[in-house]
Design a protein around this motif. Structure first.
Motif, mmCIF file in Angstrom:
data_model
loop_
_atom_site.group_PDB
_atom_site.id
_atom_site.type_symbol
_atom_site.label_atom_id
_atom_site.label_comp_id
_atom_site.label_asym_id
_atom_site.label_seq_id
_atom_site.Cartn_x
_atom_site.Cartn_y
_atom_site.Cartn_z
ATOM 1 N N PHE A 11 116.977 -0.860 19.721
ATOM 2 C CA PHE A 11 118.265 -0.359 20.167
ATOM 3 C C PHE A 11 118.167 1.117 20.502
ATOM 4 N N ILE A 12 118.887 1.511 21.550
ATOM 5 C CA ILE A 12 118.863 2.895 22.002
ATOM 6 C C ILE A 12 120.280 3.373 22.208
ATOM 7 N N PRO A 13 120.494 4.654 22.170
ATOM 8 C CA PRO A 13 121.847 5.166 22.426
ATOM 9 C C PRO A 13 122.293 4.820 23.841
ATOM 10 N N THR A 14 123.587 4.576 24.008
ATOM 11 C CA THR A 14 124.120 4.206 25.322
ATOM 12 C C THR A 14 123.793 5.250 26.381
ATOM 13 N N ASN A 15 123.786 6.540 26.020
ATOM 14 C CA ASN A 15 123.578 7.571 27.030
ATOM 15 C C ASN A 15 122.152 7.611 27.551
ATOM 16 N N ALA A 16 121.251 6.779 26.973
ATOM 17 C CA ALA A 16 119.894 6.717 27.511
ATOM 18 C C ALA A 16 119.880 6.011 28.861
ATOM 19 N N PHE A 17 120.905 5.185 29.128
ATOM 20 C CA PHE A 17 121.019 4.551 30.422
ATOM 21 C C PHE A 17 121.696 5.519 31.400
ATOM 22 N N SER A 18 121.360 5.418 32.667
ATOM 23 C CA SER A 18 121.905 6.353 33.665
ATOM 24 C C SER A 18 122.960 5.673 34.521
ATOM 25 N N PHE A 725 120.828 -3.475 34.100
ATOM 26 C CA PHE A 725 121.945 -4.414 34.169
ATOM 27 C C PHE A 725 122.693 -4.469 32.851
ATOM 28 N N LYS A 726 123.918 -4.914 32.948
ATOM 29 C CA LYS A 726 124.724 -5.251 31.780
ATOM 30 C C LYS A 726 125.565 -6.464 32.138
ATOM 31 N N LEU A 727 125.354 -7.555 31.422
ATOM 32 C CA LEU A 727 126.068 -8.793 31.682
ATOM 33 C C LEU A 727 126.627 -9.349 30.381
ATOM 34 N N HIS A 728 127.582 -10.235 30.536
ATOM 35 C CA HIS A 728 128.226 -10.860 29.379
ATOM 36 C C HIS A 728 127.684 -12.267 29.168
ATOM 37 N N ALA A 729 127.543 -12.625 27.914
ATOM 38 C CA ALA A 729 127.071 -13.944 27.516
ATOM 39 C C ALA A 729 128.093 -14.558 26.566
ATOM 40 N N PRO A 730 127.993 -15.857 26.293
ATOM 41 C CA PRO A 730 128.951 -16.473 25.371
ATOM 42 C C PRO A 730 128.952 -15.828 23.989
ATOM 43 N N TYR A 731 130.055 -16.070 23.290
ATOM 44 C CA TYR A 731 130.249 -15.604 21.920
ATOM 45 C C TYR A 731 130.347 -14.083 21.842
ATOM 46 N N GLN A 732 131.150 -13.537 22.775
ATOM 47 C CA GLN A 732 131.477 -12.106 22.794
ATOM 48 C C GLN A 732 130.216 -11.247 22.711
ATOM 49 N N THR A 733 129.290 -11.587 23.582
ATOM 50 C CA THR A 733 127.987 -10.925 23.598
ATOM 51 C C THR A 733 127.801 -10.179 24.912
ATOM 52 N N THR A 734 127.241 -8.981 24.838
ATOM 53 C CA THR A 734 126.792 -8.284 26.041
ATOM 54 C C THR A 734 125.303 -8.015 25.928
ATOM 55 N N VAL A 735 124.629 -8.077 27.060
ATOM 56 C CA VAL A 735 123.201 -7.795 27.130
ATOM 57 C C VAL A 735 123.002 -6.714 28.176
ATOM 58 N N GLU A 736 122.465 -5.579 27.759
ATOM 59 C CA GLU A 736 122.171 -4.480 28.667
ATOM 60 C C GLU A 736 120.690 -4.170 28.572
ATOM 61 N N THR A 738 116.870 -2.677 30.879
ATOM 62 C CA THR A 738 116.167 -2.128 32.026
ATOM 63 C C THR A 738 114.810 -2.808 32.142
ATOM 64 N N LEU A 739 114.526 -3.321 33.318
ATOM 65 C CA LEU A 739 113.208 -3.866 33.625
ATOM 66 C C LEU A 739 112.532 -2.914 34.595
#
Length: 763
Positions: A11-18, A725-736, A738-739
């Motif tokens: 896990f990384i801090p949100t601000n690491a994403f641009s 990317f940041k997408l939503h998955a079932p069960y109130q899940t988000t996946v963010e 970088t590839l």
């Protein structure tokens, strides 16, 4: 061959994403003015959409709002606004028009000598008010013109009636009735008031439902829509006439009392099913709201757009320029969808809120800006579904509500129609359905045999096609699974839709013989339809897959009673199996057990792949589904990226990376119009929203697929497409995540407990 393994997450801090910088790179900026309305830019919010462009130094806006249906069920625009500045900063050599996605507004700047000016145009997300703010370094005067082409009654002839519910079969003379436009004090007021008789009354009579008329939902009755334009320091100017392209109009001007460095114009839009007196009171109250807390209101709207973009995104960085276009246009189209987040009606597949003068799409159609092909209040369900499916993974659950409420409002009408035609229960939702729940009258057909089934559309493309409602039922159920939405109010809609299939096919079987079920105790789904393509179908695969999937999903509801579950289990047992056939010695999914003819170019034999997810990565029968994509001669013949075609989605769901990438790039590449996401007309109209929606779905499915609690990442993603990317998955899940260079550099799953369910798939 797939490489599949569970990935270790950190896990990384949100601000690491641009994300903020990446979104800024998706802004659309023009440094030259536009030639006409086809070179307009969309801006909107709440339930309002504007087309904005600068032509010959003047700023133009088309005004559109959800739910503005006239007597003929045309989705009328609310007029055109033109802004002139004097002295004119846009008469110089320096010009810029920019759609600032992060804050959801358009900014226009210009320099003419020592004069500099900035015009900001935005829509209040929470109030139906359009705002124009002009700032300059020197005093300037403003002229704001309201222009209407509906200054007199207009007879619509020929193909122009495709904008309404009469389409190619008008009954007598069809008129678009005039609006009322006038100066009121120091403002321009405009409105359209529907007359007592409308296409609703015509359809009710045509379809022999007059005995139910008093209890049928009628959205056109007493409908008044319009608004007013006013401004600080503005007084009444002149009234004038003119012509834009092929359409004559009349104009009403407001002008500055005195020149100033700051000028503001507000356009308040109000809609209600009420009396004119009450409508005017409602508009007056809205105008007062527009006068106070301007800066607070602006900040609230910008905050809402900021939250919208933080919720979900896909940013692509690749040496493949078409891949980069696909990523950018994904954001642009999602912005267009977000402009009708709180509409009274769903976003229409055939242009949404952003249509423009039709002759700029087809030079033979020299009609008014109200024109769009395939109707205003008419909904084609196969097309509408593609606008709304991508909102699950983008997490835009509130934006889905207008589409769900559309079906909920017309439920009783659909049930009464079923009871009247066949005497049994359940809601029959036809493919071409009006916003009052009855079949489109042109598709129902006035030239029908006297003894023809009164519940049926007399139409070779649409007959027996009523299973698309199951996709909207599934979307509703998925909002509960994705976001824990309370869907209790929609359960009667879902259950009634299922009841129709059970009771109607039992009814039809009893009409033909003494047994209601086949030898295996299954319903005989005949006659049926595989989309609009495989007609007079016996046991259509799309219908079976939809019924099975919705019933299985209902059984997962924790709120369901044991009695409900027994009923759903019993119906599941009566559903026939999916049929198969062979090509080149390969087993493939068949579109039905049998059919009589092919009418269109859809591939419903792949609907068990998408949307129904019966076949896919990690599931039995994947080879059979891939065979269908690769060897079925109809599927191959019908393959395309245009319009509502969903081959890119099928390829992604099957893990066919090259096919998915190529088809999705073709679908989401720049439109060829000035605004990159104004695709079309395709099979429908411009901007084609089911083109954009199917493109969004394909890109999402390439990145992430979900099955139960499993989350598959990169199931059809090219290794050389870097992505954040940041997408939503079932069960109130988000996946963010970088590839980069084919490797995950960081991944953040919320909540953390779901990290164990992530499966990294690399081809």
């Amino acid at each position: 061959m797939f490489l599949v393994f569970f990935v270790s997450l950190w896990f990384i801090p949100t601000n690491a994403f641009s994300q903020e910088k990446e979104l800024l790179n998706n802004n659309v900026t023009w440094t030259t003015q536009s030639k006409n309305s086809s070179e307009s830019m969309p801006v909107g919010g709440g339930d309002i959409g504007l087309n904005i462009w600068v032509e010959k130094g003047e700023i133009y806006l088309y005004l559109s709002r959800s739910g503005t249906f006239d007597e003929n069920n045309t989705l009328l625009k609310l007029g055109r606004v033109k802004l002139r500045l004097s002295p004119n900063p846009f008469a110089g050599k320096t010009f810029k028009q920019e759609l600032i996605l992060k804050d959801g507004y358009v900014q226009i700047t210009g320099t003419n000598g020592n004069l500099k000016a900035e015009v900001n145009v935005w829509v209040d997300v929470f109030k139906p008010i359009v705002n124009l703010e002009v700032k300059s370094n020197k005093n300037i005067s403003l002229e704001a013109d309201y222009e209407s082409w509906r200054f007199e009654d207009r007879i619509t002839k020929g193909k122009e009636n495709n904008q309404n519910s009469y389409k190619w079969a008008p009954q007598g003379i069809v008129k678009t009735f005039k609006d009322e436009v006038s100066f009121q004090g120091n403002k321009v007021e405009f409105f359209h008031q529907n007359k007592d008789e409308s296409v609703f009354d015509v359809a009710v009579k045509q379809q022999a439902l007059e005995s139910y008329k008093s209890v049928l939902f009628n959205p056109l009755k007493n409908l008044i829509f319009g608004g007013s334009m006013q401004g600080e320091n503005m007084i009444i100017g002149k009234k004038y006439v003119g012509q834009y392209l092929s359409t004559p109009f009349q104009g009403w001007s407001l002008k500055s009392k005195k020149s100033s460095i700051t000028n503001r114009i507000t356009i308040s839009l109000y809609t209600s099913n009420t009396t004119l007196e009450e409508w005017k009171r409602g508009l007056s109250a809205l105008e007062e709201k527009g006068k106070v807390d301007y800066d607070v209101s602006l900040k609230a709207s910008q905050t809402r757009w900021n939250e919208y973009w933080d919720r979900s995104f896909i940013y692509i960085s690749s040496n493949d320029s078409l891949a980069n276009q696909a990523g950018k246009n994904y954001q642009l189209f999602r912005y267009m969808l977000g402009c009708n987040a709180f509409g009274s009606s769903p976003t229409k597949f055939n242009g949404g809120l952003f249509t423009f003068d039709p002759e700029l799409t087809d030079t033979t159609l020299k009609y008014t800006p109200d024109f769009r092909n395939w109707g205003g209040g008419t909904h084609t369900a196969q097309n509408q579904r593609l606008v709304y499916w991508p909102m699950l993974k983008s997490g835009d659950f509130e934006v889905m509500k207008p589409q769900f409420d559309f079906y909920l409002r017309i439920l009783k009408n659909a049930e009464l129609r079923t009871k009247n035609a066949w005497g049994h229960n359940g809601a029959s939702f036809t493919e071409q359905i009006e916003n009052f729940g009855l079949p489109n009258p042109a598709e129902y057909n006035w030239k029908r045999p006297a003894d023809f089934d009164k519940g049926m559309e007399y139409n070779a493309w649409l007959e027996y096609e009523w299973d698309t409602v199951l996709e909207f039922c599934m979307m509703i159920l998925e909002t509960e699974r994705y976001n824990a939405n309370n869907i209790q109010e929609y359960l009667p809609l879902i259950e009634s839709s299922l009841t129709f299939f059970k009771e109607h096919y039992t009814y039809l079987a009893n009409q033909r013989g003494s047994k209601a079920l086949d030898v295996n105790g299954h319903l005989v789904l005949y006659p049926g339809s595989g989309a609009e393509t495989y007609k007079m179908a016996y046991n259509s695969t799309s219908t079976i897959a939809g019924l099975k999937s919705v019933l299985h999903r209902l059984l997962e509801l924790k709120s369901a009673t044991e009695e409900q579950k027994k009923k759903w289990q019993a119906m599941l047992k009566t559903l026939p199996p999916i049929s198969f056939r062979e090509f080149a010695g390969k087993t493939t999914i068949s579109p039905a057990k049998t059919w009589e003819r092919i009418n269109n170019t859809e591939s419903p034999q792949l609907y068990p792949v998408y949307p129904w997810g019966i076949y896919g990565i990690g599931k039995p029968g994947l080879d059979t589904a891939i065979n269908t994509f690769k060897y079925d001669l109809d599927v191959l013949k019908f393959r395309s990226h245009v319009g509502w075609k969903q081959d890119n989605i099928f390829a992604a769901r099957l893990g066919l990376t090259n096919d998915a990438a190529n088809l999705t790039k073709a679908k989401l590449k720049d439109s060829g119009r000035r605004f990159p996401a104004f695709w079309g007309p395709g099979f429908d109209w411009t901007p084609d929203h089911n083109w954009g929606g199917s493109g969004m779905i394909g890109l999402q499915e390439m990145l992430m697929q979900c099955d139960g609690k499993d989350i598959y990442l990169f199931p059809a993603w090219p290794k050389n497409w870097d992505v954040h990317f940041k997408l939503h998955a079932p069960y109130q899940t988000t996946v963010e995540g970088t590839l980069k260079n084919g490797k995950i550099e960081n991944l953040k799953v919320t909540p953390e407990s779901r990290e164990a369910d992530v499966i990294y798939v690399l081809k």
